[in-house]
Design a protein around this motif. Structure first.
Motif, PDB file in Angstrom:
ATOM      1  N   TYR A 405       0.992  -1.220   0.192  1.00 15.55           N
ATOM      2  CA  TYR A 405       0.079   0.100  -0.142  1.00 15.55           C
ATOM      3  C   TYR A 405       0.779   1.378   0.033  1.00 15.55           C
ATOM      4  N   LEU A 406       1.916   1.275   0.818  1.00 15.61           N
ATOM      5  CA  LEU A 406       2.801   2.605   0.829  1.00 15.61           C
ATOM      6  C   LEU A 406       3.318   2.675  -0.501  1.00 15.61           C
ATOM      7  N   LEU A 407       4.080   1.575  -0.932  1.00 17.17           N
ATOM      8  CA  LEU A 407       4.579   1.665  -2.294  1.00 17.17           C
ATOM      9  C   LEU A 407       3.771   2.080  -3.382  1.00 17.17           C
ATOM     10  N   LEU A 408       2.524   1.618  -3.448  1.00 17.93           N
ATOM     11  CA  LEU A 408       1.672   2.117  -4.382  1.00 17.93           C
ATOM     12  C   LEU A 408       1.187   3.339  -4.257  1.00 17.93           C
ATOM     13  N   THR A 409       1.195   3.895  -2.939  1.00 19.33           N
ATOM     14  CA  THR A 409       0.913   5.258  -2.729  1.00 19.33           C
ATOM     15  C   THR A 409       1.876   6.233  -3.516  1.00 19.33           C
ATOM     16  N   ASP A 410       3.016   5.772  -3.426  1.00 18.47           N
ATOM     17  CA  ASP A 410       4.123   6.689  -4.105  1.00 18.47           C
ATOM     18  C   ASP A 410       3.727   6.637  -5.655  1.00 18.47           C
ATOM     19  N   VAL A 411       3.610   5.583  -6.196  1.00 19.43           N
ATOM     20  CA  VAL A 411       3.406   5.348  -7.447  1.00 19.43           C
ATOM     21  C   VAL A 411       2.069   6.057  -7.902  1.00 19.43           C
ATOM     22  N   LEU A 412       1.093   6.223  -7.105  1.00 15.51           N
ATOM     23  CA  LEU A 412      -0.116   6.860  -7.559  1.00 15.51           C
ATOM     24  C   LEU A 412       0.126   8.458  -7.483  1.00 15.51           C
ATOM     25  N   ASP A 413       0.999   8.729  -6.488  1.00 18.00           N
ATOM     26  CA  ASP A 413       1.247  10.157  -6.163  1.00 18.00           C
ATOM     27  C   ASP A 413       2.150  10.730  -7.531  1.00 18.00           C
ATOM     28  N   ASN A 414       2.808  10.050  -7.905  1.00 19.93           N
ATOM     29  CA  ASN A 414       3.678  10.476  -9.140  1.00 19.93           C
ATOM     30  C   ASN A 414       2.768  10.574 -10.302  1.00 19.93           C
ATOM     31  N   TYR A 415       1.740   9.377 -10.441  1.00 20.58           N
ATOM     32  CA  TYR A 415       0.929   9.516 -11.529  1.00 20.58           C
ATOM     33  C   TYR A 415       0.157  10.651 -11.313  1.00 20.58           C
ATOM     34  N   ARG A 416      -0.514  10.986 -10.125  1.00 23.27           N
ATOM     35  CA  ARG A 416      -1.612  12.106 -10.022  1.00 23.27           C
ATOM     36  C   ARG A 416      -0.836  13.373 -10.302  1.00 23.27           C
ATOM     37  N   LYS A 417       0.332  13.756  -9.817  1.00 19.76           N
ATOM     38  CA  LYS A 417       1.078  14.764  -9.955  1.00 19.76           C
ATOM     39  C   LYS A 417       1.824  15.072 -11.120  1.00 19.76           C
ATOM     40  N   PHE A 418       2.480  14.074 -11.718  1.00 20.39           N
ATOM     41  CA  PHE A 418       3.299  14.386 -12.945  1.00 20.39           C
ATOM     42  C   PHE A 418       2.800  13.313 -14.175  1.00 20.39           C
ATOM     43  N   LYS A 419       1.879  12.480 -13.846  1.00 17.49           N
ATOM     44  CA  LYS A 419       1.356  11.775 -15.048  1.00 17.49           C
ATOM     45  C   LYS A 419       2.597  10.925 -15.378  1.00 17.49           C
ATOM     46  N   ILE A 420       3.328  10.294 -14.376  1.00 12.41           N
ATOM     47  CA  ILE A 420       4.456   9.438 -14.587  1.00 12.41           C
ATOM     48  C   ILE A 420       3.690   7.791 -14.162  1.00 12.41           C
ATOM     49  N   LYS A 421       4.187   7.172 -15.492  1.00 14.71           N
ATOM     50  CA  LYS A 421       3.576   5.650 -15.134  1.00 14.71           C
ATOM     51  C   LYS A 421       4.737   4.593 -15.344  1.00 14.71           C
ATOM     52  N   ASP A 422       5.229   4.314 -13.937  1.00 13.53           N
ATOM     53  CA  ASP A 422       6.154   3.496 -13.843  1.00 13.53           C
ATOM     54  C   ASP A 422       5.596   1.723 -14.020  1.00 13.53           C
TER      55      ASP A 422
END
Length: 652
Positions: A405-422
């Protein structure tokens, strides 16, 4: 390995291995190298700390470091140097008080024993011990493991410390799922940098570790109350009260043991308290120890077993190998003069030891990071020197739901703010359709109701608060919660508090006419007494005194400026607290640093000053008072205006 009976000098792990493999009766006596040298050289009684602190004025912490060099007395006895001369003076003081000894009986015993140094690390102390034995005509032998052939290894590279730790826990989870016992998994090169991440993931992955305690008892109520007791009573009376009234306190037995151990009952409490403070600071909270848990090891001393897996974390420059710096009491120049290992030689020996360990037939999983919250790191130069292969590992999910959950939160933050999809965002299937707890908080606080306030607050007591804390609250309650309640802000600037105390003391004394020689200010006396007053209020180490003394000129300039600005006015420094009752329940008070005033007709004009050292608010905006900001000076003005200490006070 065939070992002759007699004295064996080795580390504790070697001793344990030997005892576990003995099949018949053998007469062995085991010592670590430090224990062996302690019996061969000068040793001191614990009361030495009291006498040396009292007679030389050296802090207890610094004395501990200096006294470590007593064992080299035969090396420095004929050397003239400021630091060796101090050691010679210390020896004379301790001899005068009969607090220093040499174990002559032990020396007689070892002359008739066979001595074996078993896999002892190549260090100066090892060479020094051999040198002493040769001078005594004692025979000994050294047994060392064979030099091992080079082994190629893989090193896992990570940008962030948390990613490195997550990788370690994922691999541990795989090992445990594959049937490996917890006791066969080890962590090497662990440091405090890893504390938060390891302890958090230990809970989330439900994997037990035997963590060392990182807290001492100095700040506990027990230690504070005991030290206060010692300050308010003669030591012998205080100890009677301690044994009578403190038996229900946590750490009571440990505290009594320390007091009895130092045997300072009839001594000056001022100096005895400094020794007890040091002892309390070095007494750790007991940490839980599990029979079945993962252990942290010292790679240099660990005895390798082929059926265990060792994670070597933090394979970074300055850590593996550890880079020794020229910061010891005996600096490199003096060490060279004495024929001892300087920092460069110690680093080289450490490097060779680590290389030999890495070449052992062990199951190592090696990793390094380049960033953490507070630091940046370089990879170890041994990676290139030993031609290890580097590989980067992407974060993986599926090992711990909470950590995922914590890791995915970082991933979703990056997508929400910067549209980054890793790759995790693209490949993630696990959380699709789940009620994932993301963005379900707003950081809003709830006000306390009157009923709860009445339960929490005793209106007959005085509560202290800092204006910087209240500023935090009114700017952002969540910031106040993080910094002032949870205390998660990183702050190692304790020296600023000590500097502030010193400058406050010096400024107060500067207005005292006793510190004047005719019309001139006696700065030498002001600084001397201000430093003494600061030491009475704060626990000053020698480095603190050095920093404070380096600020004498700056402090003099500050005093000169204040005296010029206040010339012709009456000045009160640190007046009694001003207290004003606001309602039947509430009253408010404050301690003001300085009031400058002048009586004019039937009114008194006043200027209120609050000294600042750590943080200064330039041009405070008093239009923000209704929002709870910049309250300090206006509240002080209110207190003075409402007091009866001045005739018609007018704060200007």
């Amino acid at each position: 390995m065939d070992l002759k009976e007699g004295i064996i000098i080795c580390n504790l792990k070697e001793k344990q291995r030997i005892l576990e493999n003995i099949t018949d009766f053998k007469s062995y006596k085991f010592y670590t190298l430090s224990e062996f040298l302690k019996n061969l050289t000068l040793t001191y009684d614990k009361k030495a700390l009291y006498y040396l602190n009292k007679e030389l004025g050296i802090s207890v912490n610094n004395l501990i470091e200096i006294l470590n060099y007593l064992k080299y007395e035969q090396l420095f006895r004929d050397i003239s140097h400021e630091k060796t001369d101090l050691l010679k003076k210390i020896i004379l003081i301790l001899e005068n008080h009969k607090l220093i000894t040499r174990n002559e009986q032990f020396i007689d015993i070892i002359k008739n024993k066979h001595i074996t140094f078993l896999n002892v690390e190549d260090s100066f102390d090892f060479s020094f011990g051999c040198q002493i034995l040769k001078s005594l005509g004692v025979e000994f032998e050294c047994k060392k493991a064979e030099e091992l052939t080079y082994k190629t290894r893989t090193v896992y590279a990570f940008v962030d410390l948390v990613d490195e730790v997550r990788f370690v826990f994922n691999r541990i989870k795989e090992l445990l799922d594959g049937g490996m016992p917890l006791g066969k998994i080890k962590i090497a090169n662990y440091s405090s940098d890893y504390d938060f991440a390891f302890k958090r993931m230990s809970m989330l992955y439900k994997i037990p570790f035997n963590f060392e305690s990182d807290k001492n008892i100095l700040q506990t109520k027990t230690a504070k109350d005991v030290l206060k007791l010692f300050k308010e009573h003669e030591l012998k009376d205080a100890i009677i009260i301690l044994e009578k009234d403190y038996q229900d306190y946590p750490f009571y037995e440990e505290v009594v043991s320390i007091v009895n151990d130092y045997s300072l009952t009839s001594f000056d409490s001022t100096y005895a308290i400094k020794v007890f403070t040091y002892a309390f600071e070095n007494l750790r909270y007991p940490s839980p120890k599990y029979k079945d848990a993962i252990e942290f090891i010292d790679l240099k001393e660990h005895i390798i077993s082929k059926d265990e897996v060792i994670f070597i974390i933090g394979f970074n420059n300055n850590f593996i190998p550890y880079v020794h710096k020229d910061v010891l009491y005996f600096d490199d120049n003096l060490l060279n003069k004495l024929g001892m290992d300087n920092s460069e030689k110690r680093t080289q020996k450490e490097k060779e030891l680590i290389k030999n360990k890495l070449n052992q037939n062990a199951n190592y999983i090696i990793s390094y990071k380049t960033n953490s919250v507070f630091n940046k790191y370089l990879k170890s130069p041994l990676i290139k020197e030993l031609k290890y292969e580097e590989t980067k590992v992407e974060p993986k999910i599926g090992y711990s739901k909470e950590e995922d959950y914590l890791l995915l939160t970082d991933v979703l933050d990056n997508y929400r703010k910067f549209k980054i999809k890793d790759h995790i965002f693209e490949e993630n299937i696990r959380f699709k359709g789940e009620d994932f707890p993301y963005l379900d908080y707003d950081n809003q606080t709830e006000d306390l109701n009157e009923e709860l306030v009445s339960q929490l607050i005793d209106f007959n007591k005085v509560y202290k608060f800092s204006f910087s804390s209240s500023d935090n609250y009114f700017k952002c309650p969540f910031k106040y919660y993080i910094e002032n309640t949870l205390r998660l802000n990183y702050d190692d600037s304790h020296i600023s508090s000590k500097i502030g105390t010193f400058i406050h003391e010096a400024l107060a004394l500067a207005y005292d006419l006793e510190y004047r020689i005719k019309d001139d200010v006696d700065y030498d006396r002001i600084f001397k007494d201000a430093l003494a007053n600061t030491e009475a209020k704060e626990q000053l180490e020698e480095k603190d005194k050095f920093i404070i003394c380096s600020l004498f000129k700056l402090t003099k300039d500050v005093i000169d400026y204040n005296l010029r600005a206040d010339k012709g006015y009456k000045v009160i420094c640190e007046p009694d607290d001003f207290v004003v009752r606001v309602t039947d329940k509430y009253q408010i008070g404050g301690k003001i640093d300085k009031i400058v005033y002048q009586e004019e007709g039937n009114k008194t004009n006043l200027v209120i000053t609050d000294y600042k050292v750590r943080s200064i608010v330039k041009n405070p905006n008093f239009n923000n008072l209704e929002y709870g900001l910049n309250l300090q000076l206006p509240i002080y003005a209110y207190l003075v205006a409402k007091s009866d200490k001045f005739t018609n006070p007018n704060v200007v």
